[in-house]
Enzyme design. Sequence first.
Site, PDB file in Angstrom:
ATOM      1  N   GLY A 250       0.836  -1.183   0.000  1.00  0.00           N
ATOM      2  CA  GLY A 250       0.000   0.000   0.000  1.00  0.00           C
ATOM      3  C   GLY A 250       0.874   1.237   0.000  1.00  0.00           C
ATOM      4  O   GLY A 250       1.174   1.803  -1.050  1.00  0.00           O
TER       5      GLY A 250
ATOM      6  N   ASP B 147       8.654   6.828  -9.052  1.00  0.00           N
ATOM      7  CA  ASP B 147       9.246   8.013  -8.434  1.00  0.00           C
ATOM      8  C   ASP B 147       8.768   8.193  -7.000  1.00  0.00           C
ATOM      9  O   ASP B 147       9.545   8.589  -6.116  1.00  0.00           O
ATOM     10  CB  ASP B 147       8.894   9.263  -9.256  1.00  0.00           C
ATOM     11  CG  ASP B 147       9.631   9.307 -10.590  1.00  0.00           C
ATOM     12  OD1 ASP B 147      10.867   9.189 -10.582  1.00  0.00           O
ATOM     13  OD2 ASP B 147       8.973   9.461 -11.631  1.00  0.00           O
ATOM     14  N   GLY B 148       7.487   7.893  -6.742  1.00  0.00           N
ATOM     15  CA  GLY B 148       6.955   8.036  -5.394  1.00  0.00           C
ATOM     16  C   GLY B 148       7.633   7.107  -4.408  1.00  0.00           C
ATOM     17  O   GLY B 148       7.943   7.499  -3.273  1.00  0.00           O
TER      18      GLY B 148
ATOM     19  N   SER C 257      22.653  -2.659  23.848  1.00  0.00           N
ATOM     20  CA  SER C 257      21.682  -2.226  24.850  1.00  0.00           C
ATOM     21  C   SER C 257      20.587  -3.257  25.091  1.00  0.00           C
ATOM     22  O   SER C 257      20.217  -3.524  26.225  1.00  0.00           O
ATOM     23  CB  SER C 257      21.056  -0.901  24.408  1.00  0.00           C
ATOM     24  OG  SER C 257      20.039  -0.508  25.300  1.00  0.00           O
TER      25      SER C 257
ATOM     26  N   GLU D 276      15.384   1.872  11.184  1.00  0.00           N
ATOM     27  CA  GLU D 276      14.283   1.211  11.874  1.00  0.00           C
ATOM     28  C   GLU D 276      13.052   0.995  11.001  1.00  0.00           C
ATOM     29  O   GLU D 276      12.388  -0.033  11.099  1.00  0.00           O
ATOM     30  CB  GLU D 276      13.926   2.016  13.125  1.00  0.00           C
ATOM     31  CG  GLU D 276      15.022   1.937  14.180  1.00  0.00           C
ATOM     32  CD  GLU D 276      14.860   2.955  15.291  1.00  0.00           C
ATOM     33  OE1 GLU D 276      14.784   2.524  16.459  1.00  0.00           O
ATOM     34  OE2 GLU D 276      14.821   4.159  15.009  1.00  0.00           O
TER      35      GLU D 276
END
Length: 400
Positions: free
Chosen positions: A118, A155-156, A364, A391
């Site tokens: 999507g 392009d998007g 961590s 991320e």
Amino acid sequence: MTTNNSIETQTINTLRLLSNQMITKAGSGHPGIALGAAPILYELYANQLKINPENPKMINRDRFVLSAGHGAALLYATLHLAGFNISSDDLQAFRQPYSITPGHPEVGVTPGVEATTGPLGQGLGMAVGMAMAEEHLRAHHPEVINHYTYALVGDGDLMEGVSHEAASLAGQQQLERLIVLYDDNQVSLDGPKKRTDVTDNIARFQSYGWQTLQVDDGNDLHAIHDAIEIAKKSNTPTLIAVKTVIGDFGPFAGLNKAHGTPLQSKDLLDLSRNLNVTIENFKVPAQLLSDMKKRIGQRLNQEKQPSLSALQAYELSTAGKLKLPTIDDDLKQQAGRKISKNILQKFAQQLPNLWGGSADLVASTNAEIVESDLFDAQNRAGRNIAFGVREFAMGAVMNG
């Protein structure tokens, strides 16, 4: 360049018209990419992809991800011609409730769709994840796993931030079996691409460590074919920028209006004449269907089948039974991250295909499999992925 009367050109133009008939009937969709990128989809399915329409989940199939998911009508039309279980009635139900041809591709809904794409850019991230999975599994099961991952982006997709993270990671990992085709039409929904983005995507991907190739004419099927063949020989991922015309052959060719404006009935008739093809009631000529089936079947017949023992070893590695570990009293007194690390090791011992990583936070979070090395270009069997601070891409990659 294909000739006007060749079966390749007939099929490509059929895809263009059929896709737009679907969009017009639905009253909504994206004609521009269907008209401009049809030769790319045709080349992939007719001449490249190792797939089996009668067994869409074939283990060692090539993967194709339509990251530019608004081009769903073109994908469904192509899958129909390729012989997947998508009927002409399904094509006519494009974008309708409960149909298997929704407005954007959805995995598990439509045969042959590999990913739900999507939001733009995330399909590229999922393709990177699929290519990483192929490398990892091939390291353990080389006789069973040996395929390519392809994606189509626009392009998007490449404006979205996740694409930067995912492409950078793919270059870092030297994913040589990842081939991304870029529908380079320089137009977005609101206007020319330069209105909002002047990025040189070729230079950008080169800086990530990708091989970059360019096809100057998106209707030149031979040039697209040759670029893919060159990409297959690379030791890095490849971006193939194919210069296309959004809405090609239609009334808004080259204009941003072509992106999401369904053609009217008169426009469809003009398009049919421009393309020199006719489709009635969504019925594709039998000759085109048989030609696609023949091409796909020839590649399948050339595929070397794994031995029974290799296949059984692969299936055994993916079918482990999980026994939930317990936490003893001493461990309960530890910090949550140490408890998590301990439990992760117990899961890893039971599940040989469990692998992953964290966004530069192992020190961590202790999110690592301590008995394994890093997954990288020198060690595809490693079970720990150094995602770096990427991320958003990490989520898309693991989804792939």
